[in-house]
Structures are given as structure tokens and as C-alpha cells.
Design a protein around this motif. Sequence first.
Motif, mmCIF file in Angstrom:
data_model
loop_
_atom_site.group_PDB
_atom_site.id
_atom_site.type_symbol
_atom_site.label_atom_id
_atom_site.label_comp_id
_atom_site.label_asym_id
_atom_site.label_seq_id
_atom_site.Cartn_x
_atom_site.Cartn_y
_atom_site.Cartn_z
ATOM 1 N N THR A 267 7.106 17.635 100.582
ATOM 2 C CA THR A 267 8.273 17.161 99.855
ATOM 3 C C THR A 267 7.805 16.448 98.592
ATOM 4 O OG1 THR A 267 8.338 15.139 101.201
ATOM 5 C CG2 THR A 267 9.735 16.981 101.889
ATOM 6 N N GLU A 268 8.709 16.329 97.617
ATOM 7 C CA GLU A 268 8.305 15.729 96.349
ATOM 8 C C GLU A 268 8.086 14.229 96.502
ATOM 9 O OE1 GLU A 268 11.442 16.792 93.694
ATOM 10 O OE2 GLU A 268 12.766 15.178 94.322
ATOM 11 N N GLN A 269 7.311 13.683 95.555
ATOM 12 C CA GLN A 269 6.983 12.263 95.629
ATOM 13 C C GLN A 269 8.235 11.402 95.436
ATOM 14 O OE1 GLN A 269 5.745 14.440 93.237
ATOM 15 N NE2 GLN A 269 3.584 14.010 92.836
ATOM 16 N N LEU A 270 8.288 10.324 96.193
ATOM 17 C CA LEU A 270 9.391 9.362 96.126
ATOM 18 C C LEU A 270 10.743 10.062 96.301
ATOM 19 C CD1 LEU A 270 8.947 6.299 95.748
ATOM 20 C CD2 LEU A 270 9.839 6.528 93.447
ATOM 21 N N SER A 271 10.808 10.940 97.299
ATOM 22 C CA SER A 271 12.053 11.672 97.564
ATOM 23 C C SER A 271 13.180 10.695 97.850
ATOM 24 C CB SER A 271 11.878 12.587 98.780
ATOM 25 O OG SER A 271 10.900 13.574 98.556
ATOM 26 N N SER A 272 14.357 10.983 97.321
ATOM 27 C CA SER A 272 15.500 10.118 97.613
ATOM 28 C C SER A 272 16.277 10.598 98.834
ATOM 29 C CB SER A 272 16.427 10.005 96.398
ATOM 30 O OG SER A 272 17.189 11.167 96.204
ATOM 31 N N GLU A 282 5.812 22.635 110.128
ATOM 32 C CA GLU A 282 5.512 22.968 108.728
ATOM 33 C C GLU A 282 5.407 21.727 107.843
ATOM 34 O OE1 GLU A 282 7.552 25.886 111.051
ATOM 35 O OE2 GLU A 282 8.466 24.075 110.184
ATOM 36 N N TRP A 283 6.052 20.631 108.241
ATOM 37 C CA TRP A 283 6.139 19.443 107.391
ATOM 38 C C TRP A 283 4.770 18.804 107.182
ATOM 39 C CZ3 TRP A 283 5.986 13.969 108.759
ATOM 40 C CH2 TRP A 283 6.384 13.135 107.702
ATOM 41 N N GLN A 284 4.429 18.538 105.911
ATOM 42 C CA GLN A 284 3.138 17.955 105.559
ATOM 43 C C GLN A 284 3.274 16.631 104.808
ATOM 44 O OE1 GLN A 284 0.099 19.681 106.522
ATOM 45 N NE2 GLN A 284 1.708 20.665 107.728
ATOM 46 N N GLY A 285 4.472 16.066 104.788
ATOM 47 C CA GLY A 285 4.681 14.804 104.089
ATOM 48 C C GLY A 285 4.902 14.996 102.598
ATOM 49 N N GLU A 286 4.930 13.880 101.877
ATOM 50 C CA GLU A 286 5.151 13.936 100.431
ATOM 51 C C GLU A 286 3.858 14.284 99.695
ATOM 52 O OE1 GLU A 286 6.895 10.366 98.911
ATOM 53 O OE2 GLU A 286 8.827 10.718 99.879
ATOM 54 N N LEU A 287 4.016 14.946 98.560
ATOM 55 C CA LEU A 287 2.865 15.160 97.692
ATOM 56 C C LEU A 287 2.297 13.804 97.261
ATOM 57 C CD1 LEU A 287 4.098 18.064 95.369
ATOM 58 C CD2 LEU A 287 2.199 18.181 97.005
ATOM 59 N N PRO A 288 0.995 13.743 97.014
ATOM 60 C CA PRO A 288 0.403 12.463 96.615
ATOM 61 C C PRO A 288 0.818 12.069 95.206
ATOM 62 C CG PRO A 288 -1.225 14.216 96.520
ATOM 63 C CD PRO A 288 0.001 14.812 97.150
ATOM 64 N N GLY A 289 0.647 10.797 94.915
ATOM 65 C CA GLY A 289 1.048 10.264 93.612
ATOM 66 C C GLY A 289 -0.096 10.138 92.639
ATOM 67 N N THR A 290 -1.108 10.995 92.778
ATOM 68 C CA THR A 290 -2.212 11.006 91.828
ATOM 69 C C THR A 290 -2.467 12.426 91.348
ATOM 70 O OG1 THR A 290 -3.936 11.355 93.501
ATOM 71 C CG2 THR A 290 -3.318 9.068 93.016
#
Length: 636
Positions: A267-272, A282-290
Motif C-alpha cells: 500500500t502507498e506510504q501514509l495511506s489514509s 498478499e499484503w506486504q505493508g506500506e511502501l517505505p518512506g525512503t
Amino acid sequence: MTQLEEPVSVQEPAAPDGAVPVQAVRDVGSGLTLGRDVIFRYLRNANVDRIFGVPGTNEIPLIDGTDVPENNIEYVPCLHENIALGAAMGYARAKDVPGVVELHVTPGIGHALGNLFNAAKSHVPLVVLCGQQHSNLLLQEPLLASDLVKVAEQYTKWSYEVRGPNELAMAMQRALKVAMAPPMGPVFLSIPWEFLIRPVQPTDGGDGRFTRIGRKFLGDLDEVAKLAKILADANAPVIVAGDGVGAANAWDEVEALAKKLGAPVYTEQLSSYMNYPNDRPEWQGELPGTQEGMRAKLGVHDVAFFCGFNAQAQLVVFDWATGPLIPKGVRQVYLHNDPWQIGKNHFGEAAVLGDIKVTLPKILEKIPGDRTFDEDRARKRREELGQLSHARTQRFEDYAGRSDRADEVIHGSDIARALRDLQRGHSGANGEVIGRLVLVNEAVSDSAALQQYVDFRAPTDYFEAQGGSLGFSMPAALGTHLALGDGATVVNIVGDGSALFYPHAWWTAAKFSMPILYIITNNHRYQTLIKGMEVVEATYGWKPSGPADYLRIDPPPKLDFVRIAASFGVERGAQVSARSALAGELVKALRVVRDERLPYVLEVMTEPEPAEMPRIDVLYAARGGDEDPFGWIGPA
């Protein structure tokens, strides 16, 4: 229509040609339709039953309209404009109607800019009604007046200053239409205050109806086929689910495609929203912020499908020499209902403009029929994701319940797991203590743990401000509760730094006896800023001039959030600093919220998560990828 000046003597001046006499304006009992009546007519038709605001002299006629029984709209007063706007955000997101907020001239919109920015980035539909000074005075630069449209327009889909009472119907029709049209977002109306109490011509009052643009439009089928073929050809596809997925309520459709392809989902970073169910393999969490983290995790794939992708560069540092965030070897395809976001920063080989929920099934239909699609290879990818997901779940359970913990320190993961156990009826508590939980999150350092452990039933069960402007969640929790009522337990988890922005949100919670559980994670530090400084050091070799004590609250202020809340009227609360006491304190708090229908503040003394916390992105780890040492940097 010619504007009227206020009378300067007992004798009323003659009205200029074409103007309505002042006496007609004052005769509010005459049966005339006033400007404010037009506004309420449109709001009722939009299913709005709350207006949030801070009382100002200019807005008194509008606020007074909430005392008219037939308007059936309640006024919710707040003690700061950014609280009012944040509350309108929570209300709009939870109720799927426009949130309406009343602001007071220049200081009002100025104070509300932080959450207006959050609303714009999170695509929350708002109608911001800002009282302007008397129209006859504007040229003379009166007290508190300015070009309000110029202040607001950068963070709205449309901003306008009404030029006369007869424009109000058309302005409200357009404002509601634009706010709710995909992609949704805030709009702004500046209204000189006297227009609210001036009569409107019968032909210009409108009937409250506004244009509702259908959201469920199918994307171009030729481009759909092109996108499907690229996905079918992929050896290692990945899906990035952005806020467009949550807005379309498209969990099932994204999951069906991910399973067919055997593709992991970030999912995209800081998802609302919670943009993919966190209990699926399948879920791998949010993309990193770097920059390095994004490049590494996307770079192990040959095709990336960006579905409803909004937050495309949620970083604090970028080095051109390192390369683009999406490595050049990754083929990119896009689906969104927002043309601006499709291929915004990088070339997309296939780009579909369409509703995500409606269009995804058409993409899925095309894939099995493509001769290049290897079902056996997709099955093996599915099996691997299933095995890795099972191992991930076990590692997180072992981590949270590890027997080697002799200390009583509380981490964010402890809070998240305790909430999950209460949802499932563990910890000696009946699951009905919570029922459906809606989490309004501003404990950014703990987002990964919250997304891993807490159970979410729908995308809107999770709300975080994608803009990253602090001071969002405590206000948003107010509106979220008013929209959902008894349909959910609203839990606001917020860091101590963010909680200091608008603690006076608790006054509104107390005034309306809102049963909200506030969890303050108090770690006495600017943790995200410390991480951000580490990224700058690693990227550029820069070192701070001293020990950077300005990022550490040392000595910590002797704050007691429970007592602060009590001073605003929230009289129930507790502090907890021992892990063994956490579950019991949560049960006590939730019983006050659920049974006594009162707000409760639980201040939890926390420490940062240890480095050995398991990883959510298990597929990347299985490929030998290193963990991003900085994780999500967060709002800075």
C-alpha cells in the motif's frame, strides 16, 4: 444588484435603483428567503446534519440557522478552526457526505490551513464556508479582511468569493458538485456576511438539488486489454494499492486480481485508508518512506501495477544520482479515477482512467484468456506468499508474546496487539467490549504495528492524514464518532507531540459526551525527526553541529495528559506504564466508552520499538532484501 450601505441616521436612506430596502433585510419574519436559507436548503439535500465551526461575529446568521428546526442541522462548536476542519474531515470520511465547516475571515482560514492541506491530500470532500467582511467595506481593507480565495485556493478543488446573495444557490450547487465529483476534495466559499441575511430573488433561490456525477465509470476497454496483457506477461508482478482503492471500496476486486496473478500487494506510504486487508497473504505493508527502500522493494519485480496510487513521493530526502523511485527496469501500468495521478512522475505503458471497483473485474477477465499467462507460475507465487504469510503471523505472535521480556516497557506493538486481542474476545474480555473498531491514527511511529495486528473490516475502519500535517487525529475522531454513532467504537491513537497541537478538541468531546477512546502514546521525543536526521546523515554525510538536543524533549515537560483532558471536561482517564497492566486498563477504558458513553483518555508511557521487530514485507525479505534501516520517516 447594487450593494446597500448601512444607515447613518434614524431616517432610512432611499435604496439605490434595483436594490432591496434595508428594512426588508431586517424584517426576517416577513417570509422572505434569506441567503442563509439557501445554504441550508442545499446542505439538507446533501444529507448533511452537522456544521463544525468556531463562532465569529460574521457567521452568527449562519450559525443561528441551526436553531431553525426545519433545517435539521446541528452546530458543533470547536475551540480552534483547525479542530473544526479536522472534525469535518472525520465526519465526511465516515459518512460519505461532504463535511461542512464554518470559518471566520482571514485568521479562520489561516488557522485551518494545516487540516485543509490534509483534506486535499487525503481527498476528503469538504465545503468550507468562510465569513467575509461586509462587501461595502472590502475595498477599504477593513479589520481581518483579505483575499480569502487566494489563501485557500492552493488546497482546494475550487475556491470562490460570492458577489451577491442571488449567487448563493449557484455557488452551493457548484461547490457540492465539485467536492463530491471523483476524485473528491475540499472546496471553499468566501461569503460577505450581510449576504446571509439579505433576501434572495424567488427565481434565484434554487431548490437544493445539485449535480451528482456518477463515480462508477468503466475505463477504456482497449487500454484495459493492453494493461491486462502486460500483467499476464509478467514474471514477477507487484500491485501497489493507493487511496483510490480505499475510496472505491475495492478490497475484493484488488484481492481477486492479486490472487490470480500471485502478486504481492504493497500500500502507498501514509495511506489514509486501509487499502488492502491486512489478514491476506498478499499484503506486504506500506511502501517505505525512503528512496533506497522504494527502489529496492519495487526493483525485484518486472511489472508494477499502480492502482489508485496517490502518494507517489512521500519522502524527506531524494538524491538524483541514486536514480528514480521506480527503477527503470520495472514496467509500469496504472488505473485510477484521477487523470492527474496516472503516470504523474513516470512513464506508464498502459494507463486506464476509470473507476477502480468497476474496471478491475474487466482487467481480471482478460488475463486467463491471454496465451502468455502462465497459470502454473502464478500458482507457485500464490503458494509462496501463503507460506511466507503464515510464517510472518507466527513471528509477530512470538515477538509480541516473547518470554524473554523481563521488563515492563510498553511498545506500540503491545498496544496494537492488546486492541486486537480485545476485538477477538481475548484477555478475559468479551469481544463486544469493542465490536467494530474504527482507528483514527496519528501515532506515526507505530503505524506498521497497528496495521499488522488490529483487525479491520473495511477500508474506512482506518483513517490517517496523508498530508502529514500534525494535529489531525483528535479533531477527526470527533467527526468520525458523530457520523457513525453507535455503529462503531472510535479509537484515536496519537503521539504525545501531536496531542499537544489541539488538546482543546477534548472540550468538544466533553460537551457532546462523545464516547471516544483516546490513547496517548507518550515517548517524550520527536521520534520521526530523529529518524529523518539519520536519513540526511546517511544520504549526504552531513553531521549535526552538536548533540541535536533540539530533537529530544529533555528534560521532558511534566505533562499529565489525563489531567489536561480533565481540565477540558473529559474527566475519565488513566495512565499506564507497565506492560502487565495494559490489557486491564484498556478493558476498563473501553467499558467506560461503550457502557457509560463517555470519552476516556488513556496515557501510555512507551518506548521505541526494538530493532528485532519482525518484518511485514516477507516476500522481499525472502528474496534476500535488507530491511530499510530507517523505516517510515513520517511527518517532519
